[in-house]
Write a protein that holds these residues in place. Structure first.
Motif, short mmCIF file in Angstrom:
data_model
loop_
_atom_site.label_atom_id
_atom_site.label_comp_id
_atom_site.label_asym_id
_atom_site.label_seq_id
_atom_site.Cartn_x
_atom_site.Cartn_y
_atom_site.Cartn_z
N ASP A 57 0.79 -1.06 0.05
CA ASP A 57 0.02 0.03 0.17
C ASP A 57 0.94 1.34 0.14
O ASP A 57 0.63 2.36 -1.03
CB ASP A 57 -0.95 -0.04 1.25
CG ASP A 57 -2.05 1.24 1.13
OD1 ASP A 57 -2.58 1.36 0.07
OD2 ASP A 57 -1.71 1.86 2.08
N ARG A 58 2.00 1.27 0.74
CA ARG A 58 2.90 2.38 1.00
C ARG A 58 3.57 2.68 -0.49
O ARG A 58 3.61 3.77 -1.03
CB ARG A 58 3.99 2.30 2.02
CG ARG A 58 4.71 3.22 2.38
CD ARG A 58 5.61 3.07 3.40
NE ARG A 58 5.26 2.48 4.58
CZ ARG A 58 5.36 1.23 4.84
NH1 ARG A 58 6.00 0.34 4.01
NH2 ARG A 58 4.86 0.69 5.83
N GLU A 60 2.32 1.61 -3.50
CA GLU A 60 1.12 2.15 -4.42
C GLU A 60 1.03 3.63 -4.34
O GLU A 60 0.81 4.29 -5.05
CB GLU A 60 -0.06 1.48 -4.33
CG GLU A 60 0.10 -0.09 -4.79
CD GLU A 60 0.39 0.00 -6.32
OE1 GLU A 60 -0.16 0.49 -7.10
OE2 GLU A 60 1.23 -0.75 -6.76
N MET A 61 0.82 4.27 -3.02
CA MET A 61 0.59 5.56 -2.61
C MET A 61 1.52 6.52 -3.03
O MET A 61 1.48 7.62 -3.51
CB MET A 61 0.27 5.75 -1.11
CG MET A 61 -0.97 5.14 -0.74
SD MET A 61 -2.34 5.85 -1.43
CE MET A 61 -3.03 4.56 -2.19
N THR A 62 2.76 5.85 -3.17
CA THR A 62 4.23 6.81 -3.64
C THR A 62 3.99 6.93 -5.23
O THR A 62 4.49 8.09 -5.60
CB THR A 62 5.35 6.15 -3.15
OG1 THR A 62 5.51 5.05 -3.65
CG2 THR A 62 5.50 6.47 -1.68
N LEU A 64 1.24 7.73 -6.70
CA LEU A 64 0.32 8.59 -7.06
C LEU A 64 0.66 10.22 -7.24
O LEU A 64 1.71 10.45 -6.94
CB LEU A 64 -0.86 8.46 -6.17
CG LEU A 64 -1.69 7.29 -6.00
CD1 LEU A 64 -2.65 7.52 -4.95
CD2 LEU A 64 -2.34 7.09 -7.33
#
Length: 64
Positions: A57-58, A60-62, A64
């Motif tokens: 998740d971390r 994937e968020m970077t 964006l």
């Protein structure tokens, strides 16, 4: 005249329903095992630990 508190104290002893829930339903475990075997058998699915999910998740968020 004494007043009655609206808050009722819970018993330290769990109820029978809570005990049944904590015990689980062992006769259903074979169905869970069968389901997990089926799902894990597909190439699109894999198991991840909570730590692995957090890392994914971390990452994937970077992006964006």
């Amino acid at each position: 005249m004494a007043t009655v508190s609206p808050i009722r104290r819970r018993s330290a002893r769990p109820t029978q329903a809570a005990e049944r829930q904590a015990d689980g339903v062992l006769h259903r475990s074979k169905y869970l095992d069968t389901l997990l075997d089926h799902v894990i058998g597909h190439d699109e699915f894999f198991l991840m630990t909570a730590s692995e999910i957090g890392d994914w998740d971390r990452d994937e968020m970077t992006k964006l």
